[in-house]
Structure formats: structure tokens, C-alpha cells
Motif scaffolding. Structure first.
Motif, PDB file in Angstrom:
ATOM      1  N   ARG A 195       8.422  -5.615  15.731  1.00 15.77           N
ATOM      2  CA  ARG A 195       7.976  -4.286  15.300  1.00 15.77           C
ATOM      3  C   ARG A 195       8.758  -3.872  14.059  1.00 15.77           C
ATOM      4  NH1 ARG A 195       6.594  -0.174  20.118  1.00 15.77           N
ATOM      5  NH2 ARG A 195       5.125  -1.472  21.273  1.00 15.77           N
ATOM      6  N   LEU A 196       8.048  -3.674  12.956  1.00 17.89           N
ATOM      7  CA  LEU A 196       8.694  -3.283  11.701  1.00 17.89           C
ATOM      8  C   LEU A 196       8.326  -1.831  11.383  1.00 17.89           C
ATOM      9  CD1 LEU A 196       8.109  -6.413   9.434  1.00 17.89           C
ATOM     10  CD2 LEU A 196       9.845  -6.025  11.173  1.00 17.89           C
ATOM     11  N   GLN A 197       9.300  -1.088  10.840  1.00 15.35           N
ATOM     12  CA  GLN A 197       9.074   0.329  10.564  1.00 15.35           C
ATOM     13  C   GLN A 197       8.255   0.530   9.288  1.00 15.35           C
ATOM     14  OE1 GLN A 197      12.623   2.685  10.723  1.00 15.35           O
ATOM     15  NE2 GLN A 197      12.525   2.687  12.967  1.00 15.35           N
ATOM     16  N   ALA A 198       7.284   1.416   9.396  1.00 15.16           N
ATOM     17  CA  ALA A 198       6.470   1.777   8.228  1.00 15.16           C
ATOM     18  C   ALA A 198       6.326   3.292   8.199  1.00 15.16           C
ATOM     19  CB  ALA A 198       5.100   1.115   8.307  1.00 15.16           C
ATOM     20  N   LYS A 199       6.458   3.850   7.019  1.00 17.32           N
ATOM     21  CA  LYS A 199       6.391   5.308   6.874  1.00 17.32           C
ATOM     22  C   LYS A 199       4.970   5.748   6.514  1.00 17.32           C
ATOM     23  CE  LYS A 199       9.829   7.929   5.374  1.00 17.32           C
ATOM     24  NZ  LYS A 199      10.855   8.459   4.446  1.00 17.32           N
ATOM     25  N   VAL A 200       4.544   6.866   7.114  1.00 14.94           N
ATOM     26  CA  VAL A 200       3.230   7.432   6.795  1.00 14.94           C
ATOM     27  C   VAL A 200       3.341   8.202   5.483  1.00 14.94           C
ATOM     28  CG1 VAL A 200       1.431   9.049   7.535  1.00 14.94           C
ATOM     29  CG2 VAL A 200       2.604   7.602   9.231  1.00 14.94           C
ATOM     30  N   VAL A 201       2.490   7.878   4.531  1.00 12.95           N
ATOM     31  CA  VAL A 201       2.512   8.567   3.234  1.00 12.95           C
ATOM     32  C   VAL A 201       1.110   9.027   2.860  1.00 12.95           C
ATOM     33  CG1 VAL A 201       4.489   7.247   2.378  1.00 12.95           C
ATOM     34  CG2 VAL A 201       2.166   6.449   1.880  1.00 12.95           C
ATOM     35  N   LYS A 202       1.081   9.989   1.976  1.00 21.89           N
ATOM     36  CA  LYS A 202      -0.184  10.466   1.424  1.00 21.89           C
ATOM     37  C   LYS A 202      -0.559   9.534   0.283  1.00 21.89           C
ATOM     38  CE  LYS A 202      -0.340  15.130   1.973  1.00 21.89           C
ATOM     39  NZ  LYS A 202       0.467  16.272   1.541  1.00 21.89           N
ATOM     40  N   TYR A 203      -1.742   8.892   0.365  1.00 21.79           N
ATOM     41  CA  TYR A 203      -2.175   8.022  -0.725  1.00 21.79           C
ATOM     42  C   TYR A 203      -3.091   8.814  -1.657  1.00 21.79           C
ATOM     43  CZ  TYR A 203      -6.431   7.485   2.147  1.00 21.79           C
ATOM     44  OH  TYR A 203      -7.561   7.709   2.874  1.00 21.79           O
ATOM     45  N   PRO A 204      -3.440   8.379  -2.854  1.00 22.55           N
ATOM     46  CA  PRO A 204      -3.213   7.055  -3.442  1.00 22.55           C
ATOM     47  C   PRO A 204      -1.739   6.722  -3.668  1.00 22.55           C
ATOM     48  CG  PRO A 204      -4.089   8.557  -5.096  1.00 22.55           C
ATOM     49  CD  PRO A 204      -4.203   9.246  -3.765  1.00 22.55           C
ATOM     50  N   PHE A 205      -1.471   5.413  -3.741  1.00 25.92           N
ATOM     51  CA  PHE A 205      -0.124   4.926  -3.960  1.00 25.92           C
ATOM     52  C   PHE A 205       0.212   4.880  -5.456  1.00 25.92           C
ATOM     53  CE2 PHE A 205      -1.738   3.062  -0.048  1.00 25.92           C
ATOM     54  CZ  PHE A 205      -0.713   3.294   0.853  1.00 25.92           C
ATOM     55  N   VAL A 206      -0.800   4.532  -6.250  1.00 26.90           N
ATOM     56  CA  VAL A 206      -0.586   4.342  -7.693  1.00 26.90           C
ATOM     57  C   VAL A 206      -1.820   4.845  -8.443  1.00 26.90           C
ATOM     58  CG1 VAL A 206      -0.228   2.640  -9.543  1.00 26.90           C
ATOM     59  CG2 VAL A 206       0.789   2.232  -7.287  1.00 26.90           C
ATOM     60  N   ARG A 207      -1.592   5.594  -9.505  1.00 28.40           N
ATOM     61  CA  ARG A 207      -2.681   5.975 -10.410  1.00 28.40           C
ATOM     62  C   ARG A 207      -2.163   5.910 -11.839  1.00 28.40           C
ATOM     63  NH1 ARG A 207      -7.507   8.607  -8.220  1.00 28.40           N
ATOM     64  NH2 ARG A 207      -7.945   7.094  -6.593  1.00 28.40           N
ATOM     65  N   HIS A 208      -2.999   5.407 -12.725  1.00 23.57           N
ATOM     66  CA  HIS A 208      -2.647   5.314 -14.139  1.00 23.57           C
ATOM     67  C   HIS A 208      -1.267   4.690 -14.341  1.00 23.57           C
ATOM     68  CE1 HIS A 208      -6.334   7.348 -14.879  1.00 23.57           C
ATOM     69  NE2 HIS A 208      -5.946   8.405 -14.195  1.00 23.57           N
ATOM     70  N   GLY A 209      -1.050   3.585 -13.633  1.00 21.71           N
ATOM     71  CA  GLY A 209       0.155   2.791 -13.834  1.00 21.71           C
ATOM     72  C   GLY A 209       1.407   3.305 -13.153  1.00 21.71           C
ATOM     73  N   LYS A 210       1.332   4.495 -12.530  1.00 23.05           N
ATOM     74  CA  LYS A 210       2.538   5.120 -11.975  1.00 23.05           C
ATOM     75  C   LYS A 210       2.425   5.344 -10.461  1.00 23.05           C
ATOM     76  CE  LYS A 210       4.573   6.287 -16.019  1.00 23.05           C
ATOM     77  NZ  LYS A 210       3.709   5.387 -16.802  1.00 23.05           N
ATOM     78  N   PRO A 211       3.558   5.150  -9.744  1.00 26.10           N
ATOM     79  CA  PRO A 211       3.558   5.502  -8.320  1.00 26.10           C
ATOM     80  C   PRO A 211       3.220   6.980  -8.159  1.00 26.10           C
ATOM     81  CG  PRO A 211       5.527   4.264  -8.889  1.00 26.10           C
ATOM     82  CD  PRO A 211       4.840   4.599 -10.181  1.00 26.10           C
ATOM     83  N   GLY A 235      -4.371  -4.033   4.224  1.00 24.03           N
ATOM     84  CA  GLY A 235      -2.939  -4.123   3.948  1.00 24.03           C
ATOM     85  C   GLY A 235      -2.684  -5.261   2.995  1.00 24.03           C
ATOM     86  N   SER A 236      -1.673  -5.100   2.150  1.00 24.51           N
ATOM     87  CA  SER A 236      -1.332  -6.176   1.224  1.00 24.51           C
ATOM     88  C   SER A 236       0.026  -5.880   0.611  1.00 24.51           C
ATOM     89  CB  SER A 236      -2.398  -6.305   0.128  1.00 24.51           C
ATOM     90  OG  SER A 236      -2.195  -7.495  -0.600  1.00 24.51           O
ATOM     91  N   PHE A 237       0.339  -6.661  -0.379  1.00 25.33           N
ATOM     92  CA  PHE A 237       1.551  -6.451  -1.150  1.00 25.33           C
ATOM     93  C   PHE A 237       1.154  -5.660  -2.381  1.00 25.33           C
ATOM     94  CE2 PHE A 237       4.334  -7.902  -4.614  1.00 25.33           C
ATOM     95  CZ  PHE A 237       5.572  -7.594  -4.083  1.00 25.33           C
ATOM     96  N   SER A 238       1.928  -4.613  -2.696  1.00 28.50           N
ATOM     97  CA  SER A 238       1.654  -3.830  -3.895  1.00 28.50           C
ATOM     98  C   SER A 238       2.512  -4.355  -5.045  1.00 28.50           C
ATOM     99  CB  SER A 238       1.995  -2.359  -3.643  1.00 28.50           C
ATOM    100  OG  SER A 238       2.209  -1.690  -4.882  1.00 28.50           O
ATOM    101  N   PRO A 239       1.903  -4.997  -6.039  1.00 27.89           N
ATOM    102  CA  PRO A 239       2.693  -5.512  -7.155  1.00 27.89           C
ATOM    103  C   PRO A 239       3.375  -4.396  -7.953  1.00 27.89           C
ATOM    104  CG  PRO A 239       0.572  -6.620  -7.061  1.00 27.89           C
ATOM    105  CD  PRO A 239       0.509  -5.444  -6.114  1.00 27.89           C
ATOM    106  N   THR A 240       2.764  -3.209  -8.021  1.00 23.90           N
ATOM    107  CA  THR A 240       3.368  -2.118  -8.788  1.00 23.90           C
ATOM    108  C   THR A 240       4.602  -1.564  -8.080  1.00 23.90           C
ATOM    109  OG1 THR A 240       1.176  -1.554  -9.631  1.00 23.90           O
ATOM    110  CG2 THR A 240       2.909   0.103  -9.917  1.00 23.90           C
ATOM    111  N   LEU A 241       4.513  -1.392  -6.749  1.00 27.62           N
ATOM    112  CA  LEU A 241       5.629  -0.822  -5.985  1.00 27.62           C
ATOM    113  C   LEU A 241       6.592  -1.902  -5.511  1.00 27.62           C
ATOM    114  CD1 LEU A 241       3.623   1.744  -3.803  1.00 27.62           C
ATOM    115  CD2 LEU A 241       4.746   2.131  -6.001  1.00 27.62           C
ATOM    116  N   ASN A 242       6.186  -3.171  -5.602  1.00 25.12           N
ATOM    117  CA  ASN A 242       7.005  -4.309  -5.171  1.00 25.12           C
ATOM    118  C   ASN A 242       7.389  -4.199  -3.693  1.00 25.12           C
ATOM    119  OD1 ASN A 242       8.168  -6.792  -5.698  1.00 25.12           O
ATOM    120  ND2 ASN A 242      10.179  -5.893  -6.063  1.00 25.12           N
ATOM    121  N   ARG A 243       6.455  -3.735  -2.897  1.00 24.12           N
ATOM    122  CA  ARG A 243       6.624  -3.690  -1.437  1.00 24.12           C
ATOM    123  C   ARG A 243       5.241  -3.639  -0.814  1.00 24.12           C
ATOM    124  NH1 ARG A 243       9.228   2.304  -0.736  1.00 24.12           N
ATOM    125  NH2 ARG A 243       9.406   1.630   1.420  1.00 24.12           N
ATOM    126  N   SER A 244       5.212  -3.760   0.497  1.00 26.32           N
ATOM    127  CA  SER A 244       3.903  -3.827   1.146  1.00 26.32           C
ATOM    128  C   SER A 244       3.376  -2.433   1.461  1.00 26.32           C
ATOM    129  CB  SER A 244       3.989  -4.652   2.422  1.00 26.32           C
ATOM    130  OG  SER A 244       2.700  -4.758   2.992  1.00 26.32           O
TER     131      SER A 244
END
Lengths: 129, 362
Positions: free
Chosen positions: B341-357, B308-317
Motif C-alpha cells: 500500500r503506497l500513499q497517494a494524496k488527493v489533489v484538484k486536477y488538472p495537474f499541468v496547463r500551459h507547461g506549468k504545474p 494512471g501514469s508517470f507525469s514527465p512534467t512533474l517527474n512523479r506518478s
């Protein structure tokens, strides 16, 4: 790395400035922000919260890790810097301008027990930063 | 004493903050990790990855040996130079390491393994070689350095820095390599961007690094390497999977060939133990930072963040998390951070490819 002579410090890398109204402004030092790296999240204490000296009261998170900020003296939180919620990097850019919270001390004389710039410099030197 | 790459002094000269990474003294960043991340997404950056180990596998039995050694199917490689990502499994199905293997000729395959696992992997390969293909030559290549140049402008800047390299590398397709002895150019990487990974004799590394710097390729440390690979949804060995983890529970089923009749080390164990958990992407829906080992509460039981980390491209964790099988994309989970307890949504990754979300919430 800078350590302004007109501020007071803690060994846990907070800086403290006494304001004209007797409140104390608190942030983290330039040495601290350098150790942490790029900051991406700051969670200040809520206004009105009563803090004991040394209590964990705020969190600063860099890409790398989360670090606690400790209350430099006992007192009640009077304000939090809301600008930081959208721009935590302000601390990296200007650690002594980007304050985190203000506290009204229970005992104003506690300010004099904090480290001066030379004392804090010695802490930093001893830690080898 | 920490190990150092041939570029150690160059990193120091460029102002790197050095850290211990698996026994190697490596650059964490050269000033700002986030700036370095953006540099790779928007232009071009270079990484010293000389701590990773190149291993050459040579001999007539090479393909037969790799067919049983690797969980992915080496027979997918038919075009010379093409590369394959694979897990190296233990008999019990646990992941010994993940690696890239390049098919150079029928009697020469080149493998790149992780730094921290290199000694263990090589011992494992030699042990398997001794019983299965004793005539095969397995040669670790600590004499080679490796520099990755990544980003939308990476290839053009490599050609600018090394004009002689363009003719022979511009026709490379993704995941293909070209050998220019004693150099090796591969169109591979660990960032989700285009670029090259260049292997070369260690004494030549500093000159290449400086030539790339002169072509305005910025140095990038391991800090940004981690956020780039996490955004790209690429696994990190020791974090997202290890010897106690099945690749089928680490988001790596696509790299494990269970369809073909081919046998491979670990196959029987994988077939006997169907997955109970799955790796998913998480997006934190408020401020804060997801970190490895935080507990994830789901409707079907608890899971754990592996990276887990901060995503600089998406500007969120963002995070990768291992959660019970059956949790669907779009579900809301709660991650425990400092007692809250903080809410997090389940998503299909990858998060970013070729500069784009590019993640999907459905």
C-alpha cells in the motif's frame, strides 16, 4: 539492438556477468529496454534477500507498463544499483552498463547453464523483436 | 486487418513504433515518448488523429436536434466557429462517448467523435435522427484526415509551414474554428497547450505533415498523447468513463446542463440517480507508477484508479481515480501496488496547463 558476446542471458531478457569475486551482476537487455520504452521506475531487491531461480525479484516500470525481473540463478542479493532510483532512464541509455542488482550464487556452475549470446539472439528472433 | 490512416507510411518512414489502438495501426512513439511529451510542453509537436471520426450535421433542424442529443447545452454556442465539449448519453445516463461539436452555421454543425466508438455513435445518431429530425443530413467524413499541432509555439509553426493560413486563423479565440474549404482549422486540442487541430482531405495529409516537419514540428505518438491529456486532466473515453458510468461520477458534471429547463437524452436518469462517487486527482508520494484499475483505499471505502501514469512534467506518478463522494482534496489515500500500500494524496486536477504545474492540494 546489441547482444554482447561476453555476457550470459535468460529467455526472460535478463543479462548476467560473472565478477572476479564470484558474484553475478544482473540487468535487463537492450532488447528488453527497447520493448519497454522510457523507464520511469526501478525497484531492485533488498540486499541480503535469498532468491530462487526464476523468482520475481525486481520491477522495472516504463510509462507504458510494469515488468518483472526474474532471478537468473539461485543465490543471495549482495547489492542493488542505487543510482537507478533517481535515474531509471540510465537503462534506456546503456542497458548493459546500468546493472540492477548483484547476487552471490548458491552454485557457481549455474552460470554455465545460462544462454550465450547466440542462444539469446535466437530467443529474440523467435519473439519477433 | 488493422485500419490505417493516410499517414501510415509517413509514420513508418519516420521510425514510428506502431501499435494496435482500437483497431487502428497507430504510432506509439518515434523513439522516446518522454522526449515527445516535453517537446509539446516546451515547443510544438504534431499528432496524427485521423482515426477520429468527423461527422457533419446539416439542415435547418440541426440545433434543435443537438439540443436533445447532447448533455451539454448547444445554445452556449452563439459565435460562429465556436466549439463545445459534450457527452453523448444513453437514455440510462451512461456515457456513449465524449465529443467536440463546432457551430459553423445554423444549418451546419461539425462533430468529432472517438475512433473506437465511431460506428456505435453514428448508428445512435441516425436512429435518433430518424425519429426526431428525419430531414436532417448526418454525414460521416472518413475522407478527412486530422492533424493536431500542439505546444506554445504550435500556431507560429503552423503559420510558418502554411503562410496562407495566418490571416484567417490568427484572430481565432480558444475553442474556435475557421473553415477554409476544404480545410478546417480549430484552436482546440487534447494536451493542455495552445495549438490547432487541422482537418483536411486525406490525400493532402502527408504533404502537410512534411511541411510541419520542415518547420521543426516533431511527430508525437499516442503514448505522449496519453500522458499529456492525463496531466491536463482530460478524460479518456473507455477508461475514465463508459456506458456504465454516469458523467456526474466521471468529473464531467461541468459539461452536463441540469439547470436549464431543456430536456436531453439521459437527463431523467441523471436526475433520478444522484452521484455516489467522484473523480479526483491522485499524486503518488513516493516512487512507483499508478495504473488504471489499482484499488484506492480511502477513509470512506474503496475506489479505483481509472487512468494512471508517470507525469514527465512533474517527474512523479499521477492518476485520476473514482472514489466515494465526500473524500476531500488534501486527503491521503493508499493505493495497492503489487501487494503493497503506497500513499497517494488527493489533489484538484488538472495537474499541468500551459507547461506549468497547476494542481491544488487544498
Amino acid at each position: 539492438m546489441t547482444i554482447p558476446a561476453d555476457l550470459k542471458y535468460t529467455a526472460s531478457h535478463e543479462w548476467v556477468r560473472r565478477e572476479a569475486d564470484g558474484s553475478m551482476t544482473v540487468g535487463i537487455t537492450d532488447a528488453a529496454q527497447q520493448m519497454l520504452g522510457d523507464l520511469v521506475y526501478v525497484e531492485p531487491p533488498a540486499a541480503g534477500r535469498q532468491l530462487a531461480v526464476g523468482e520475481e525479484c525486481a520491477v522495472v516500470e516504463s510509462v507504458k507498463s510494469a515488468s518483472d525481473v526474474y532471478a537468473p540463478l539461485a543465490g543471495k542479493v549482495t547489492a542493488a544499483n542505487v543510482e537507478l532510483s533517481g535515474a531509471p532512464q540510465l537503462i534506456n541509455q546503456d542497458a548493459y552498463g546500468a546493472w540492477i542488482f548483484r547476487i552471490m550464487p548458491d552454485n557457481p556452475a549455474d552460470f554455465d547453464t545460462l544462454l550465450d549470446a547466440a542462444g539469446y539472439q535466437a530467443v529474440v528472433d523467435a519473439e519477433g523483436h | 486487418m488493422l485500419k490505417r490512416t493516410p499517414l501510415y507510411q509517413t509514420h513508418r518512414d519516420m521510425g514510428a513504433k506502431m501499435v494496435d489502438f482500437g483497431g487502428w495501426e497507430m504510432p506509439l512513439h518515434y523513439g522516446s515518448q518522454i522526449e515527445e511529451h516535453h517537446q509539446v510542453r516546451r515547443d510544438a509537436g504534431m499528432f496524427d488523429v485521423s482515426h477520429m471520426r468527423v461527422v457533419d450535421v446539416e439542415g435547418a433542424e440541426a440545433r434543435d436536434f443537438l439540443r436533445i442529443l447532447l448533455a451539454n447545452n448547444i445554445d452556449k454556442l452563439t459565435l460562429p466557429g465556436k466549439a463545445l465539449y459534450s457527452c453523448l448519453l444513453h437514455e440510462d445516463g451512461g456515457v456513449l462517448d465524449d465529443l467536440i461539436v463546432y457551430f459553423l452555421s445554423e444549418d451546419w454543425f461539425r462533430i468529432v467523435i472517438n475512433a473506437a466508438t465511431a460506428e456505435k455513435d453514428i448508428a445512435w445518431m441516425l436512429k435518433q435522427r430518424d425519429t426526431r429530425a428525419p430531414a436532417l443530413k448526418i454525414t460521416p467524413r472518413p475522407d478527412l484526415a486530422m492533424i493536431a499541432v500542439q505546444g506554445p509555439n504550435a500556431r507560429a509553426k503552423v503559420w510558418q509551414a502554411l503562410p496562407g493560413s495566418q490571416t484567417s486563423t490568427q484572430a481565432l479565440v480558444l475553442f474556435q474554428a475557421h473553415v477554409m474549404p476544404p480545410w478546417f482549422f480549430a484552436r482546440t486540442g487534447y494536451t493542455g497547450e495552445d495549438g490547432f487541430e487541422i482537418m483536411l482531405p486525406a490525400p493532402d495529409a502527408a504533404a502537410l505533415w512534411l511541411a510541419l516537419a520542415a518547420a521543426d514540428v516533431k511527430p508525437v505518438g499516442l503514448g505522449a498523447r496519453d500522458t499529456l491529456r492525463l496531466e491536463a486532466g482530460m478524460s479518456l473515453y473507455g477508461q475514465d468513463m463508459d456506458e456504465a458510468t454516469s458523467p456526474l461520477e466521471a468529473g464531467l458534471a461541468w459539461t452536463v446542463d441540469l439547470q436549464s429547463p431543456r430536456d436531453f437524452i439521459g437527463k431523467a436518469a441523471l436526475l433520478a440517480n444522484p452521484p455516489q462517487r467522484q473523480l479526483v486527482g491522485l499524486l503518488l508520494e513516493q516512487g512507483g507508477v499508478l495504473r488504471a484499475h489499482q484499488v484506492v483505499h480511502t477513509a470512506l471505502g474503496d475506489g479505483e484508479i481509472t487512468s494512471g501514469s508517470f507525469s514527465p512534467t512533474l517527474n512523479r506518478s499521477i492518476a485520476l481515480a473514482r472514489v466515494p463522494l465526500g473524500i476531500q482534496t488534501g486527503a491521503t489515500t493508499e493505493v495497492e501496488i503489487r501487494g503493497k500500500r503506497l500513499q497517494a494524496k488527493v489533489v484538484k486536477y488538472p495537474f499541468v496547463r500551459h507547461g506549468k504545474p497547476c494542481y491544488s492540494e487544498i
